[in-house]
Design an enzyme around this catalytic site. Sequence first.
Site, PDB file in Angstrom:
ATOM      1  N   GLU A 185     -47.432   8.795  62.174  1.00 35.76           N
ATOM      2  CA  GLU A 185     -47.736   7.522  61.517  1.00 35.76           C
ATOM      3  C   GLU A 185     -46.513   6.938  60.803  1.00 35.76           C
ATOM      4  O   GLU A 185     -46.318   7.137  59.614  1.00 35.76           O
ATOM      5  CB  GLU A 185     -48.879   7.685  60.505  1.00 35.76           C
ATOM      6  N   LYS A 236     -50.200   6.410  65.078  1.00 36.98           N
ATOM      7  CA  LYS A 236     -50.932   5.529  64.163  1.00 36.98           C
ATOM      8  C   LYS A 236     -49.941   4.509  63.634  1.00 36.98           C
ATOM      9  O   LYS A 236     -49.000   4.854  62.920  1.00 36.98           O
ATOM     10  CB  LYS A 236     -51.567   6.325  63.019  1.00 36.98           C
TER      11      LYS A 236
END
Length: 300
Positions: free
Chosen positions: A181, A218
């Site tokens: 992420e 993400k």
Amino acid sequence: MKNRERYIAQLHRMHSGKGFIAALDQSGGSTPKALAQYGVLESSFSNDEEMYTLVHQMRTRIIKSTAFDSEYILGAILFENTMDRKIDEQWTADYLWEKKKIVPFLKVDKGLADLANGVQLMKPISNLDKLLSRAVERNVFGTKMRSVIKEANITGIQEVVEQQFAVGLQIFEKGLIPIIEPEVDIYSADKEKSEEILRDEIKKQLNLLDKDVKVMLKLSIPTVNDFYKELMSDPHVVRVVALSGGYAQDEANLKLSQNHGLIASFSRALSEGLTAGQSDDDFNTKLSKTIKEIYTASIT
């Protein structure tokens, strides 16, 4: 179900299932804010243990709700303290999969380092190997770790992506699927340029992986619609999911719906409007409406 069979079923669900990931992973620093949003003020607890007990009650209420259903939700990201607590005498990860058929993930990062080269790297993750071993014992499927990009600084973005993939490989080698992420700040003045650099750096790292390595990504909802389409087709990538990044729920859903194949992994946007004082009927009605709206935006 044997662990191997469970892993294969969960991998298939995350790769091909319709739905989104619920982020229930507010950590120590963000927990008071999450509780306040839920209507539980800091005066309601006097130490960390009391705080974590209250937030586990909140998460338990969400997870046990009839609205929190695998028809709409593929997975849920947990904070370490939540992983180590139980729901109805089952470890939280086991409850999620065995009762709900929702795939459990664990947030493993320890927060962000100070800003340098336009980015915030992850702080060193102390005792990561022990944490991953415990996650495996608790039947967790994967992990999540966050960095932040605030400026289109090539050096900084390279550092973020290299750090994420280095830790991601350690996680994969323990038998878990890492969610990488590298968040681009939605308020960044050069967000679109940052996303261009980020996509190129992610592609470089994906090309370096052995053929059997799997990761998830993400990412912030991109400025240009379908900008991450190419990453979705990479054989190393199980799924690309989006964080809400500070957008209000309606705006996040609208932006998400304009990106084909990108599914939600929302935290604040998921719990928006839920309060401790609501009756179970009102709570479930609000949560159901939110979940169905995020689901619709994710499969559009």
